[in-house]
Structure formats: C-alpha cells, structure tokens
Design an enzyme around this catalytic site. Structure first.
Site, PDB file in Angstrom:
ATOM      1  N   TRP B 321      44.854  42.738  38.777  1.00 49.98           N
ATOM      2  CA  TRP B 321      43.641  43.038  37.681  1.00 49.98           C
ATOM      3  C   TRP B 321      42.322  43.362  38.590  1.00 49.98           C
ATOM      4  O   TRP B 321      41.721  44.007  37.638  1.00 49.98           O
ATOM      5  CB  TRP B 321      43.468  41.460  36.967  1.00 49.98           C
ATOM      6  CG  TRP B 321      42.425  41.751  35.810  1.00 49.98           C
ATOM      7  CD1 TRP B 321      42.723  42.083  34.545  1.00 49.98           C
ATOM      8  CD2 TRP B 321      41.058  41.506  35.943  1.00 49.98           C
ATOM      9  NE1 TRP B 321      41.649  42.186  33.608  1.00 49.98           N
ATOM     10  CE2 TRP B 321      40.353  41.594  34.692  1.00 49.98           C
ATOM     11  CE3 TRP B 321      40.163  40.885  36.905  1.00 49.98           C
ATOM     12  CZ2 TRP B 321      39.067  41.513  34.506  1.00 49.98           C
ATOM     13  CZ3 TRP B 321      38.928  40.995  36.656  1.00 49.98           C
ATOM     14  CH2 TRP B 321      38.460  41.101  35.278  1.00 49.98           C
ATOM     15  N   HIS B 322      41.983  42.864  39.494  1.00 48.77           N
ATOM     16  CA  HIS B 322      40.516  43.218  40.084  1.00 48.77           C
ATOM     17  C   HIS B 322      40.690  44.633  40.653  1.00 48.77           C
ATOM     18  O   HIS B 322      39.683  45.166  40.921  1.00 48.77           O
ATOM     19  CB  HIS B 322      40.568  42.430  41.066  1.00 48.77           C
ATOM     20  CG  HIS B 322      40.037  40.926  40.842  1.00 48.77           C
ATOM     21  ND1 HIS B 322      40.909  39.959  40.191  1.00 48.77           N
ATOM     22  CD2 HIS B 322      38.842  40.360  40.620  1.00 48.77           C
ATOM     23  CE1 HIS B 322      40.317  38.867  40.138  1.00 48.77           C
ATOM     24  NE2 HIS B 322      38.902  39.140  40.257  1.00 48.77           N
ATOM     25  N   GLY B 323      41.882  45.025  40.757  1.00 46.62           N
ATOM     26  CA  GLY B 323      41.682  46.589  41.032  1.00 46.62           C
ATOM     27  C   GLY B 323      42.982  47.206  41.464  1.00 46.62           C
ATOM     28  O   GLY B 323      43.945  46.601  41.900  1.00 46.62           O
TER      29      GLY B 323
END
Lengths: 392, 465
Positions: B321-323
């Site tokens: 989700w963070h990248g």
C-alpha cells in the site's frame, strides 16, 4: 459533544480570540495579496516575480487543465505575499534562535561574515575544465605567449578563522587539490587566508567576491608570478563608492542582522582608461556607477560580465597586450592589471568563439586565466577554451 | 494543493470557510463537495474525472449491497465483489501496473506488458480505501446506504483528509454527514490543532528533511557514524512529524467545519515494542487492514500456521500500500516478521525487561524499518549502512552541534508530555495559561508563514501513497 460551553466567560473569550486571529490572518493575508499592486521583480533574489498577469496571460483555460495554473498560482501567492521580505527575515531569525549556525547553506561566521558552504561541491566538471585551461595554455605557449592560471578561492577557502569552531575545512580541500594537482595554477588562497587571519577585509561579508583590497592582493600575486613589481598600495587613492552593499550571500540568508559591506574603488594616479565592450557600450574608466544605486553593487566593476571587452589607456598606444580569461572575480582585478597592460578580456560563459584564435589575432604576449573555484566545480564553462586549438 | 502552501492558506481556505458558513445548513455538504473536488483537481484537473468515476461507481455498488443484503445474500455479495474488483482495479492500474510490467520484464527479459506513462493520482490510496470501507460497511450492515450522492461524495472527497488521511470509515462519520454541531469553541479547537500541525510540518518535518537530504549528499566515505546516525534519526522524525502533522491539520480543519475525525497517531515513538508501535502509528490504516482483511482471514483465532499466513498476507499488503516498490513490500514483511517473533518468541521476555530496554529495542527496530523504507532514495544503501560505523567524519561535530537544539525539540515533541502539560494548565482555567496559548498560536502562525515563504515548493511525503 462539547460540554465546555458552560465554563467561565474567560474561556470563551480566548476561543473567540483564536478564531478571530486565525480568520484575520487568512482573510487579510489573502485579500491584500490579491488586491495590493504586484511586485514584478525581487532585487534581493535577482529574479522576476510571478504576477497576476502571468496567471491570466495566454490561454488561461488551457493552463488550468494542464495544471500549469496551479504552479503559477502557488508562486503568485508566495511571491506577492505582502510580508514576504519580513517573513524571510523571520525565518533567518528562527534559524539563529535554533542555533543552526546557517540558513540556506550559508554559515553565520564571526564578525558578520556570511560564508556559503561548499563542502559538497562535486568534482564532475573539474577534470574537463582544468584540461581545457591546460591545453589552451600549452597551445599558446608554443606561440611564445607567457601563460598564468590563477585560482580565486571561495569565501569558505579563505575565512577559516571565522567558521564556527566545530566546522572543518577538510572536505573543501579535496576539490581544490584536484584542481591544483592537475594544473600549474597559482593558488591565491594562502595569501588571502593570511590576510583574513590578520583581520584584514579581503572578502565581502555578504557576498562571495573578494573586496577591492582582496583584488589588490590577488593582483600583487599575479604580477609577482610574472616577475614584475606590482604598484605599492600607497600609490592608490581609495574611494568609498558605497557603504550599503548587501551581496549574494545575504540574498540567500536575508538576515535582518546582516552588516552592510563597503565597496571601494582604487584609483592609480590620474591616468585615464577606456573600457570598450564588444557589441556594447564604451565608457571611461572601469566603473558603471549606476549599479551603485542597485542591489548588485559588485557589477559596478566593468558593468558586469561580458563575453568580450577591451581596456586601454587613453593616449598611449602599443602597450603590451594581456589576454584575460575570467569570471566575475577578475572584474575588480582588471583596474590594477590595466596599469601595466592593454587588456583583452574574455568571459567564457558568454564567449562562443575560439579564444586561441583571438589570442593569435590580437597578438597578445601574455595569457591570464583568472577564475573562481566554484566556476570550475559547478559547470563545464571552460570547455569552450578547447575550441580552435590546432591539432598536432 | 497542500495545506502548507499560501494558496491554500490565503485563498482556498478563507474562500471555502466563507461560503460554507454563509450558505444555509442544507447546502453545506454540497458546498464542501464542490470545494473538495476543486481542491483535488487543483494540480491535475483531469484526475477529477477519475475520482468522479470512483464515486459514482461505489455509490451505485453501495446501493445494491444495501438493497440485497437482507433479502438476497448472494446478490449482495456479488455486488461487493464487483465493487472490490472495480476499486482495486483502478488502484492497481494506476499505482501498480508499471511495477508489475517491470517485474515481468526482469523475470522474462522482455516486455510482455509495455511500460505506460501513468501519473499516480494524488491521494488515490487513501480515498479508494475510504470508498471501499463504505461499500463493505453497507454490505455488512454496519452502515446504511447513503441516499444522497452528495453526502457520500462529501465523505470520500472531503478535502481535510482527502490526500493523506486519516482513512476515515464511513460508519464513523455517517451521522456527522447528516448533522453536526458548529461552535466557536469547536472552531477554536480546530484552529489550534491546525496551526500546531502546520508548524510541525513546516518547521520540524521540513527542516529535518533538509538535514537528511544534506547528509545523503555527503559521499559515503566522508560521512562519519555520528552524521550517519543523525541522518537516519532525522528521517525518522521527518516522516513522523510530516505525516502526523498532516493528520493534525486534517483533524483541525475537520473540527472547523464541524467534523470529528478519528486520531491517526498516538506518540508512536513512545512505543515499547513493535506490536505497540503499530497500535500507535497510522492507526486508521492499521484498523482498516485489521477489520477488512486480517479478521476476515481469521485473525489470530486459528491455528498458528494459519495465523502466520494471515500476518504475512496483511503485512505484505500494508507494505505494498505504501508504494509500488519491493522495498515497501520488504518493509511490510519485515514488520510482519517482527510482530510474529514478538507474539511467539520473545514477546513475554520483552514484557519483563526494564522500560528503557523495551523502548530502545523498539526504537532501534523502527529506525531499521525506516532505513528499508527510505532505501530507494539512498544512492547506495550498503555504503550508507557502512558509514553508520565509520568512526570519523570531518563534519560530524558540526552537523550534530547545529542540529542539537532542533533534535531536542523534536524529541520532546514526539512525547505526550507537552500536550499533557498544556491540558493540565488549561484545565485549571488560568487566564495566564490561555494567554500563553494565544501567544503561541500567533507565533506558530507567524513562524509557519515564514518557513512556507522561505521554502520552495515542499510536497508532503505521504501524498504519493
């Protein structure tokens, strides 16, 4: 939800105050930004500012959909904020209060010296630039030209005594020795540093250039290298041209506590000189005094930087010719050199032709490359010197 | 548009507040919706269409989930699945397509899928998760279908939390969308919270970020251990103050317009274990993953092996989700592993250790986590890691000295003590405390404006996720 409403009246007064203050700031700030007349140039930053004409010029709708409008609007609000300069000063004060020793990469040195940090200057361009200077020198030496490469130090190379005690000059020397080891450059740093250590005013406190006195010291070193005696300082009449100079380092910092610098002109006897700028104006002497009323007062020397200019002494003909390849550090040294030589002055940043061919054509007897260390580390400016050198 | 910009503070915000409080109550949500869409489209107007597609799609899916959830479970589930495919499809395409294509390329040595020129829509990870929570909550019967599209649209697009959270859940604000209280004291509370967040962002986070960037620029061989550690610590403070400041500002702005959002941070650097850290860091995201993925998978009420799988699944996704980069996945899996180790191996022993040991243990692991997280921006992570043990760097003393006041402020600011002190003083009702608070408010605004004016464009770190 909020059961505090029944508390004493004083609590509500402070709540009301908070709301009023916040709204006042955002509303008044916004309204004044939009309604006050736009400033279109910032002298301190030497840049044009975004005005509302920039926002609405051209196809505004297209700008809006490309997202360009939002960039411009962001700049507009930052640039036209009525208290912009005061805000920058406040930021500098905050840095001092937080004991950060520097603002925007400029160190607050002792005695009001602002010293730009250069310890991360890269060495990408050094070899190319130095090789170009070397090959021009070698080619001209073959033609009997006497050559000299003089390296002007940065403030950080000179003002060691003025650093915060924890700061170290070690990383600075790396890039300098890369230049000095690969050329026969005359290093002007030691003489400047020795003078600065004695408390002499050799570099401006708020600018990256040397003072006129510093330029005089550089001139003496250069003449000594040529084996010619420089004129004694007592032979000059010193004129204070301005005592309100705030230079480039100050522009990065904008500290309200900065001390102004003094710009001096040194006059040698009563001799008269002509400065002729190629494709530009000619003027008597070396100075364009109109710059003394502007922010960038160092540009009074020769009126700034030009690709090619010539300096001659009035009424004398056929003096020895010196070709100077230089950046802005040399501008304040030129008046001293002009005492001895007719000068052909080239700034490779703005000169796009063969410097070698120029030297041959002008029949110069000497070449002086005089440039700042940052000019060698920051861009491949000097590659142009390779241009037109005959191949073996 | 970001909060710490003059165009927001001097133009968008005053205009929005003015219109919001001038119109009759019934028009306030539509006003918020329209202004939020403008806020979102400010940098890249074309992305508004993408957002509207998501909004309309999820509103319709929510309608059918609500319609069938009592009468026809199967149909309701079908609509839920359609909505998940729809949302994750959009998110997957815009955020992960090129990552996927590149990995295929590395796997097979040829472009099976072509690389596309995709701009990551700002805030897409945040608002997609919000929209999904709506459909899921309606499907589960935790919330009612929003009869009015504008209310649902306002919930997803609401500008305070649109770009960087908190990930507000529909069931938490459904009532507030229909009616909410506005008062001077609530607005004032919002102002204080907002200004506090603003100052945290521009004075602390951005300055810490500058220090980190400067330290990254030092050649590895010349960077001494002190500087190298200072750099990692500065990055840790940067990411905390940046992200939590954004949440502060979101909560503050929300309060000004009558909303109460959940808290997103609870002094994470006070954590005494990694389990504790993740209860305190980005709470709204952890909660989202817990409620919509971890628990449906069976959580920890299952066999240990299944639990291990559940943890890794959740943390793989959290990292992702963070990248779209393997370093984020590695970062997520790293935390999943530590959490499992705390649960099954050393958790009990740790809880018996003295407080200082527990705290240091957590901080060291967190620092290491940030090192993984930030590694794509480090020219040579190995070289940097080596410099952590490089005894002497020429500028070590200088870098530490010139940052020590800032560092002290950040250390204190990362603890709950200043807030507790403030609460105590104000609750005594002293005029003096309130005066000091007001002076601080003015100072905070002044200094923030000074830093914003001085800084170049400085986007939020978290807007890319």
């Amino acid at each position: 939800m909020n059961k505090d409403n029944k508390k004493t009246a004083s609590v509500n007064v402070f709540d009301l105050l908070a709301v009023i203050i916040f709204c006042a700031v955002i509303f008044i700030g916004g309204i004044t930004t939009v309604l006050l007349p736009d400033r279109d140039f910032s002298e301190s930053e030497n840049t044009t500012l975004t005005t509302h004409e920039d926002l609405f010029s051209g196809n505004a709708l297209k700008k809006l959909f490309s997202g360009e409008m939002s960039d411009l609007a962001g700049k507009y609000f930052r640039h036209q904020f009525p208290l912009r300069d005061k805000m920058l000063e406040l930021r500098a004060l905050a840095d001092m209060l937080l004991v950060r020793y520097e603002t925007s990469g400029v160190i607050y040195g002792a005695d009001g010296y602002l010293i730009p940090r250069e310890d991360n200057a890269g060495d990408n361009y050094v070899n190319g630039n130095v090789a170009a200077v070397n090959s021009l020198s070698a080619a001209l030496e073959k033609q009997g030209v006497d050559t000299l490469f003089a390296l002007a130090p940065r403030p950080c190379d000179v003002l060691w005594d003025y650093y915060p005690s924890a700061y170290s000059s070690k990383p600075l020397e790396k890039v300098r020795s890369l230049i000095l080891d690969n050329s026969e450059a005359l290093d002007l740093a030691p003489v400047m540093r020795a003078a600065a250590d004695k408390g002499e005013y050799v570099y401006y406190k708020t600018d990256h250039h040397w003072t006129t006195y510093g330029a005089y010291l550089a001139y003496c070193e250069i003449m000594n290298a040529y084996g010619i005696a420089p004129k004694a300082i007592s032979e000059f009449e010193r004129e204070v041209a301005s005592d309100a100079f705030y230079g480039t380092s100050h522009s990065s910092v904008m500290s309200p506590l900065a001390e102004a610098d003094t710009v001096e002109f040194f006059h040698y006897k009563n001799e008269e000189y002509m400065t002729e700028i190629a494709n530009g104006p000619n003027f008597e002497g070396f100075y364009d005094r109109s710059f003394l009323d502007k922010k960038d007062k160092y540009s009074a020397f020769l009126g700034g930087n030009f690709g090619l200019l010539r300096v001659t002494e009035k009424g004398s003909e056929g003096r020895e010719k010196l070709l100077v390849v230089k950046d802005s550090y040399a501008n304040s040294v030129i008046p001293f050199l002009a005492i001895h030589y007719d000068l052909v002055v080239v700034d490779p940043r703005y000169y796009r032709e063969s410097v070698y061919a120029l030297a041959i054509e002008e029949e110069v007897s000497k070449l002086l490359v005089l440039c700042g260390t940052d000019g060698i580390t920051d861009a491949n400016t000097y590659l142009v010197l390779n241009f037109g050198i005959p191949q073996e | 548009m970001i909060f710490s910009s003059l165009e927001f503070l001097e133009f968008f915000l005053p205009l929005t507040l003015l219109v919001y409080f001038l119109v009759p109550a019934a028009f306030r949500n539509p006003v918020l919706f329209v202004f939020s869409i403008i806020f979102y489209g400010w940098g890249e107007p074309t992305l508004v269409f993408l957002m509207l597609v998501t909004l309309i799609g999820d509103w319709i899916f929510g309608y059918f989930c609500g319609k069938y959830r009592e009468t026809d479970k199967k149909k309701a589930k079908l609509w839920l699945i359609i909505s998940c495919v729809f949302n994750l499809g959009i998110l997957g395409f815009f955020k992960y397509y090129n990552f996927f294509a590149n990995n295929l390329y590395h796997l097979f040595g040829a472009y099976i899928l072509p690389e596309l020129d995709i701009v990551l829509p700002i805030g897409i990870s945040f608002y997609t998760f919000q929209a999904m929570s709506y459909v899921i909550d309606v499907y589960r019967g935790d919330a009612e279908h929003s009869k009015r599209f504008v209310f649902f649209g306002t919930y997803v697009a609401l500008f305070p939390q649109l770009i960087a959270g908190p990930v507000v859940r529909y069931k938490d604000v459904a009532d507030q969308l229909i009616s909410r209280e506005h008062s001077v004291s609530k607005f004032a509370g919002g102002v204080r919270r907002f200004v506090c967040g603003l100052a945290k962002k521009v004075v602390l986070a951005d300055t810490a970020g500058d220090v980190w960037k400067a330290i990254l620029a030092v050649p590895d061989a010349e960077r001494g251990a002190l500087t190298a550690w200072l750099g990692i610590i500065m990055f840790s403070f940067q990411i905390y103050f940046d992200f939590s400041a954004y949440s502060d500002m979101a909560v503050g702005l929300g309060r000004m317009i009558g909303f109460e959002f959940c808290e997103n941070f609870n002094y994470p650097y006070m954590a005494e274990s990694i389990t504790d850290f993740w209860r305190r860091w980005h709470i709204s995201l952890s909660t989202w993953f817990r409620d919509y993925i971890y628990i449906p998978l069976g959580g920890n009420r299952c066999k240990p092996l299944r639990h291990v799988f559940n943890i890794f699944a959740v943390w793989f996704l959290t990292g992702m989700w963070h990248g779209a980069d393997w370093c984020f996945i590695l970062w997520g899996v790293y935390y999943g592993t530590v959490l499992l180790l705390e649960k099954y191996v050393w958790g009990k022993a740790l809880s018996k250790a003295p407080g200082i040991i527990r705290h240091s243990y957590a901080l060291v692991l967190i620092l290491f986590g940030w090192f993984i997280f930030e590694s794509p921006n480090i020219a040579s992570p190995v070289g940097y890691a080596a410099s952590l043990f490089n005894p002497i760097g020429a500028l070590d003393g200088y870098e530490v000295l010139r940052n020590c006041v800032l560092l002290m402020i950040m250390c204190i600011g990362a603890t709950p003590y200043p807030a507790e002190l403030h609460r105590k003083l104000v609750s005594r009702g002293g005029v003096a405390a309130r005066t000091v608070e007001t002076v601080l408010l003015i100072l905070g605004m002044l200094v923030s404006f000074a830093f914003i004016t001085a800084a170049d464009y400085s986007p939020f770190l978290y807007t890319n996720f």
